[in-house]
Design a protein around this motif. Structure first.
Motif, PDB file in Angstrom:
ATOM      1  N   LYS A   8     -53.102 -17.731  -5.589  1.00  0.00           N
ATOM      2  CA  LYS A   8     -54.004 -16.825  -4.863  1.00  0.00           C
ATOM      3  C   LYS A   8     -53.714 -16.910  -3.367  1.00  0.00           C
ATOM      4  N   ILE A   9     -53.355 -18.095  -2.956  1.00  0.00           N
ATOM      5  CA  ILE A   9     -52.995 -18.296  -1.558  1.00  0.00           C
ATOM      6  C   ILE A   9     -52.138 -19.545  -1.504  1.00  0.00           C
ATOM      7  N   THR A  10     -51.280 -19.642  -0.512  1.00  0.00           N
ATOM      8  CA  THR A  10     -50.449 -20.834  -0.402  1.00  0.00           C
ATOM      9  C   THR A  10     -51.281 -21.952   0.232  1.00  0.00           C
ATOM     10  N   SER A  11     -50.766 -23.179   0.141  1.00  0.00           N
ATOM     11  CA  SER A  11     -51.498 -24.316   0.703  1.00  0.00           C
ATOM     12  C   SER A  11     -51.801 -24.111   2.181  1.00  0.00           C
ATOM     13  N   TYR A  12     -50.875 -23.455   2.869  1.00  0.00           N
ATOM     14  CA  TYR A  12     -51.067 -23.255   4.304  1.00  0.00           C
ATOM     15  C   TYR A  12     -50.777 -21.826   4.715  1.00  0.00           C
ATOM     16  N   GLU A  57     -63.383 -17.658  -2.584  1.00  0.00           N
ATOM     17  CA  GLU A  57     -62.401 -16.977  -3.446  1.00  0.00           C
ATOM     18  C   GLU A  57     -61.171 -17.830  -3.727  1.00  0.00           C
ATOM     19  N   THR A  58     -60.779 -18.618  -2.718  1.00  0.00           N
ATOM     20  CA  THR A  58     -59.530 -19.351  -2.848  1.00  0.00           C
ATOM     21  C   THR A  58     -59.724 -20.861  -2.802  1.00  0.00           C
ATOM     22  N   ASN A  63     -62.754 -22.995  -7.465  1.00  0.00           N
ATOM     23  CA  ASN A  63     -61.426 -22.592  -6.992  1.00  0.00           C
ATOM     24  C   ASN A  63     -60.717 -23.698  -6.228  1.00  0.00           C
ATOM     25  N   THR A  98     -55.440 -24.865   1.877  1.00  0.00           N
ATOM     26  CA  THR A  98     -55.913 -24.713   0.499  1.00  0.00           C
ATOM     27  C   THR A  98     -55.283 -25.794  -0.361  1.00  0.00           C
ATOM     28  N   GLY A  99     -55.998 -26.898  -0.490  1.00  0.00           N
ATOM     29  CA  GLY A  99     -55.488 -27.969  -1.326  1.00  0.00           C
ATOM     30  C   GLY A  99     -54.412 -28.788  -0.643  1.00  0.00           C
ATOM     31  N   GLU A 125     -52.678 -11.241   0.914  1.00  0.00           N
ATOM     32  CA  GLU A 125     -53.254 -11.228  -0.445  1.00  0.00           C
ATOM     33  C   GLU A 125     -52.152 -11.094  -1.482  1.00  0.00           C
ATOM     34  N   ILE A 162     -53.894  -8.715   6.304  1.00  0.00           N
ATOM     35  CA  ILE A 162     -54.702  -9.143   5.152  1.00  0.00           C
ATOM     36  C   ILE A 162     -54.103  -8.762   3.793  1.00  0.00           C
ATOM     37  N   TYR A 206     -68.723 -12.831  -9.423  1.00  0.00           N
ATOM     38  CA  TYR A 206     -67.442 -13.305  -8.928  1.00  0.00           C
ATOM     39  C   TYR A 206     -66.510 -13.388 -10.111  1.00  0.00           C
ATOM     40  N   GLN A 207     -65.501 -12.567 -10.110  1.00  0.00           N
ATOM     41  CA  GLN A 207     -64.621 -12.495 -11.273  1.00  0.00           C
ATOM     42  C   GLN A 207     -65.432 -12.266 -12.549  1.00  0.00           C
ATOM     43  N   LYS A 258     -59.481 -26.160  -8.820  1.00  0.00           N
ATOM     44  CA  LYS A 258     -58.345 -25.590  -9.565  1.00  0.00           C
ATOM     45  C   LYS A 258     -57.020 -25.871  -8.882  1.00  0.00           C
ATOM     46  N   GLU A 260     -55.811 -11.202 -10.970  1.00  0.00           N
ATOM     47  CA  GLU A 260     -57.087 -10.860 -11.608  1.00  0.00           C
ATOM     48  C   GLU A 260     -58.186 -10.745 -10.571  1.00  0.00           C
ATOM     49  N   GLY A 261     -59.006  -9.717 -10.682  1.00  0.00           N
ATOM     50  CA  GLY A 261     -60.076  -9.538  -9.718  1.00  0.00           C
ATOM     51  C   GLY A 261     -59.614  -8.809  -8.466  1.00  0.00           C
ATOM     52  N   LYS A 262     -58.316  -8.558  -8.368  1.00  0.00           N
ATOM     53  CA  LYS A 262     -57.788  -7.821  -7.225  1.00  0.00           C
ATOM     54  C   LYS A 262     -57.222  -6.505  -7.743  1.00  0.00           C
ATOM     55  N   PHE A 288     -61.007 -14.101   1.528  1.00  0.00           N
ATOM     56  CA  PHE A 288     -60.040 -14.281   2.601  1.00  0.00           C
ATOM     57  C   PHE A 288     -60.200 -13.160   3.632  1.00  0.00           C
ATOM     58  N   SER A 306     -60.388 -22.436   0.039  1.00  0.00           N
ATOM     59  CA  SER A 306     -59.719 -22.832   1.280  1.00  0.00           C
ATOM     60  C   SER A 306     -60.726 -23.279   2.326  1.00  0.00           C
TER      61      SER A 306
END
Lengths: 207, 713
Positions: free
Chosen positions: B261-265, A109-110, A30, A166-167, B251, B247, A16-17, A33, B39-41, A145, A112
């Motif tokens: 990497k993604i928004t809170s919602y 990954e995220t 994640n 997510t957070g 991303e 998707i 992973y990464q 973070k 990174e990683g994408k 995701f 979430s």
């Protein structure tokens, strides 16, 4: 912790990464973070104890919990210290400090969690309070995701409502300075239950 | 042409300390955050997917709209297809009035901004409350958004505190945490009382009738859950065919917009909530016309991330109230042209410096700079001939003899201003602005094209001949660079031919929208270069090389014969540094010990060389092997220098602060020499350093190399 590792070694991704790491470790890293707090319970009983401890620290005036098979396993009504409301959530959620709900999936990954076709109660309980406590089965942890989206899509059908969280809520609208806690919850806590319940939803798992 | 008023506003914004603070280092901080998030994408893969997904949308737009409508209606929601603002706004008003609704909340929607929904509702006695923090702030202030993602980025915390104090009737300190908490508490009341919620959407899926909301604050979730009626205003350009097409967009969007990497919602809605109503307004307002356009249909690839603004050197200086109408920045020019006002777009398009950074970072592969040139092309034809640029391009530059005579005359007339030196430091009256921030190079007494006639070329180990395309800057202002290029090529064993029939590459005309002139010049150049019969064509100007390698093919897309010939030229084209970097050992073979003082050299990546041609390693490889040189990298070596060719003449007040930032990083690097491979950048940077009296000397790489050859010592 070693019991948990055993389960997750089966779910181990090769890397992973660039780092060989388990799915759980990736999720925890994640999630933390981006400001979530992650706890692992070996079973539902331990999860309830963890939540009790969290509530003791917060000292909320009101707590709401949205009923679901996952949440019901915790038997939260047995937590002696305060009354956790599960009824009249349309009204109760608006003045509650803590909202407890179950999530049907989590993404490493995220960091979430995801609600798939949540009830209206679950929607309110997860969005209106200052603190959120989400319960997730470790079995429902997936890597990306993309995987999560593919898992909820079925034969040209999408869920009626799908919510990835997510957070905590955040904004940088003033001077680009990051501030946590806007309209959604200010604090996001995720409790993962390691105990396998067998035959769970996700077909990708090799357990 | 920029009006005096526009220029005044620009001057104001450039000197605005709040803007400086908020946008100052945003572009650099943003890039770091964005790169980390990706990174990683595989960014290349993701953007290719998005491009294909939205190309499919454009091709099958009506079909997708119908499918979307059918799916949504099957789920018990309504779809209204609105041609423009009047239809969309009155639908919403009628809905509210027929239900006796007075309390309306909104979450962020640029589309509703575009159609002036709030203003319309307010005129009719309704007061929708914006709940996105930035949108609420500007609603209270009565202002327009200055950025597509962070609308209130132009305001300081002090200004927001004053605003809140004035509007909320209590003392609010300039503490960001407190202000956000204030917003949460105040708006929570509006959320709970709301009878209708209006949102936009980031993606609309035809296959399932789903729309996605990608957000951080949580207000949009309230809009989907709390009020009984939810209205979503969605532009046709948000449509995608399948659920899984969402998707790659999801991303890319948070990673590009905010470095997350993604928004809170991320919320996907399919159908109304239990016990509620859902109305979706599919908005045209120019999008359908845009989709039919063979060039501008590419705009559908935009996912509204605002990366283009975030990396734009001009946006960074002037902000979205100058470089924007409702939509800001590079993409804002196109959207404004089609969705709002071609007149406004005409004003905005001037501000693009054509550096190409936006194209580099766009997750939808929207060729923003090219689309802006296309806007200019279409406007240019409509303009009368008497405008100075049009006259210059059509009548002067296309006639080589007249053009060169004019420059010869200028070289004579400039004598009082150069005092016999290489730089022009003072100019009278209304020209003085041009030297306010940097000094200009003098026009050479003997252009390169004359000097080559009598030049003796010293070639050992003859390998063949090359044709030199010099371009105007080297021909008329820096002929010595041309001579140095020839010396280097001679050393490598090549005879250099200078086709006298060559003229301007056509870039200035091309970038101003004068396609006719650009074509004529291209034809002259292609013919002249063909006649040389050389094996390679060498060019030491990045912009000219870009023209010959990319633009000429585009220009002749509909002229097959010329297209073939342009391809023939392209195949022989070699930008100078990329030709030399692979041959450095030959260059210094048998050179013996070249005695030089050790010096530190740094390199400036010119926008056209790096972004258009992908050349940035080769010049560094060359400098690493230059005797006595210690290479030091400056911070942000690929930041634009602010020249942009004609841009620095049209907007010296913007060009200058961009240049100042570049000069600062050059000086901070500790270098003694600045090397570049573009005469345009050289003109800008050298002029700026000279004006400052800096000890740093600026050179073209050809000059540095030639200075190291044995003949030079």
């Amino acid at each position: 912790m070693s019991a948990l590792r055993k389960i997750h070694q089966v779910n181990n991704v090769s890397s992973y990464q660039g780092q060989p790491v388990g799915l759980f470790e990736a999720f925890k890293e994640n999630a933390e973070k981006i400001g979530s707090e992650v706890y692992v319970a070996k079973d539902a009983a331990e999860a309830a104890k963890i939540i009790e401890k969290i509530l003791k620290e917060i000292k909320p005036r009101r707590v709401v919990a949205a009923s679901s098979p996952l949440v019901n396993r915790l038997n939260l009504e047995n937590i002696s210290l305060l009354h956790i409301t599960s009824k009249n959530l349309e009204i109760e959620s608006k003045c509650a400090d803590v909202g407890i709900f179950g999530a049907k999936l989590a993404i490493a990954e995220t960091g979430s969690i995801g609600q798939v076709n949540p009830t209206m109660d679950e929607r309110r309980v997860s969005s209106l309070t200052d603190t959120s406590i989400a319960i997730v089965d470790a079995d429902d942890l997936m890597q990306t995701f993309r995987e999560a989206m593919e898992s909820v899509y079925n034969n040209s059908n999408a869920p009626d409502y799908l919510s990835f969280i997510t957070g905590p809520s955040r904004t940088s609208d003033i001077e680009r300075v990051l501030t946590i806690g806007v309209h959604g919850p200010r604090r996001m806590i995720v409790v993962l239950i390691a105990e396998s319940t067998g035959g769970k939803s996700n077909g990708n798992k090799t357990v | 042409m920029a009006t005096k008023q526009f220029k005044r506003v620009i001057e104001e914004k450039i000197n605005d300390p709040v803007m400086r603070k908020n946008l100052g280092n945003f572009a650099d901080a943003y890039l770091t955050a964005r790169n980390t998030a990706f990174e990683g994408k595989n960014f290349s893969e993701i953007r290719e997917k998005i491009k294909n997904i939205r190309t499919e949308t454009v091709t099958n737009l009506e079909e997708l709209a119908e499918r979307f409508t059918k799916e949504v209606e099957q789920k018990g929601a309504k779809v209204f297809r609105a041609a423009g603002p009047e239809e969309a706004n009155s639908y919403i008003l009628n809905l509210a009035q027929s239900r006796g609704i007075s309390k309306i909340i909104k979450s962020k929607s640029m589309a509703t901004e575009e159609i002036g929904l709030n203003h319309y509702l307010e005129k009719n006695g309704l007061n929708p409350v914006e709940t996105d923090l930035g949108e609420w702030i500007i609603q209270l202030a009565g202002q327009r958004p200055s950025h597509m993602v962070m609308p209130a980025i132009h305001m300081s915390r002090g200004q927001v505190a004053e605003l809140f104090t004035a509007k909320l009737g209590k003392d609010i300190p300039a503490d960001i945490q407190v202000m956000v908490k204030t917003a949460r508490e105040k708006l929570r009341q509006d959320f709970e009382a709301a009878e209708m919620g209006i949102s936009g959407a980031n993606i609309a899926v035809a296959e399932t009738g789903t729309f996605f909301l990608v957000a951080n604050e949580g207000n949009e979730r309230h809009v989907t859950t709390l009020p009984e009626i939810h209205v979503a205003v969605i532009g046709y350009d948000k449509l995608v065919s399948g659920f899984k097409d969402a998707i790659p967009i999801i991303e890319a969007l948070p990673r590009s917009a905010t470095g997350q990497k993604i928004t809170s919602y991320v919320t996907a809605v399919t159908g109304p909530r239990p016990g509620g109503e859902l109305h979706i307004i599919l908005l045209d307002n120019g999008r359908l016309e845009m989709a039919k356009d063979p060039v501008f249909s590419q705009t559908f690839q935009c996912i509204r991330c605002a990366s283009c603004l975030n990396v734009c050197p001009v946006y960074q200086m002037v902000g979205g109230h100058v470089y924007g109408h409702i939509y800001c920045g590079g993409i804002g020019v196109i959207l404004t042209h089609f969705l709002n006002s071609p007149e406004e777009a005409d004003k905005l398009q001037e501000l693009c410096i054509s550096c190409g950074r936006c194209k580099e970072v766009c997750p939808g592969k929207v060729p923003v700079t090219d689309l802006i040139v296309e806007v200019r092309d279409r406007l240019f034809e409509k303009r009368p001939l008497r405008t100075p640029y049009k006259f210059t391009f059509e009548k002067v530059m296309t006639n080589r003899k007249i053009f060169h005579s004019a420059l010869r005359a200028a070289s004579v007339m400039q004598k009082p201003f150069t005092g016999g030196e290489q730089m022009i430091r003072y100019l009278p009256l209304f020209f003085s602005d041009l030297v306010k921030h940097k000094n200009l190079p003098a026009i050479a007494e003997q252009p390169l094209r004359n000097q080559v006639k009598n030049l003796k070329q010293n070639i050992k180990n003859y390998k063949g001949s090359v044709a030199l395309f010099s371009g105007c800057s080297i021909d008329f202002m820096f002929p010595n660079i041309g001579i140095d290029v020839i010396k280097v090529m001679n050393r490598l064993g090549y005879e250099v031919k200078f086709p006298q029939g060559q003229s301007c590459c056509g870039t200035p005309a091309r970038y101003m929208g004068d396609v006719k002139t650009a074509k004529k010049l291209a034809k002259d150049n292609i013919t002249a270069l063909e006649q040389s019969g050389a094996e390679y064509i060498i060019c030491a100007c990045a912009s000219c090389t870009g023209a010959l390698v990319h633009d000429y093919e585009e220009l002749f897309a509909d002229e097959p014969d010329w297209l073939e010939r342009a391809k023939g030229i392209k195949d022989k084209m070699n930008e100078f540094t990329s030709f030399v970097s692979g041959r450095m050992s030959e260059l210094f073979a048998k050179a013996g010990n070249v005695k030089t003082q050790p010096f530190k050299v740094t390199y400036h990546d010119s926008c056209h060389l790096k972004w258009n041609l992908g050349i940035s390693d080769q010049p560094r490889e060359i400098l690493a092997q230059v005797k006595g040189a210690k290479f030091v990298e400056m911070a942000y070596p690929d930041r634009c220098c602010g020249c942009g060719g004609t841009f620095s003449l049209k907007f010296p007040e913007i060009s200058a602060p961009i240049m100042e930032k570049k000069l600062a990083t050059i000086e901070e690097s500790g270098a003694d020499l600045l090397a570049t491979a573009c005469p345009g950048c050289l003109m800008q940077i050298k002029g700026g350093l000279d004006k400052k009296g800096s000890r740093v000397q600026a050179y073209h790489i050809a000059e540095i190399l030639a200075g190291q050859l044995p003949e030079a010592n």
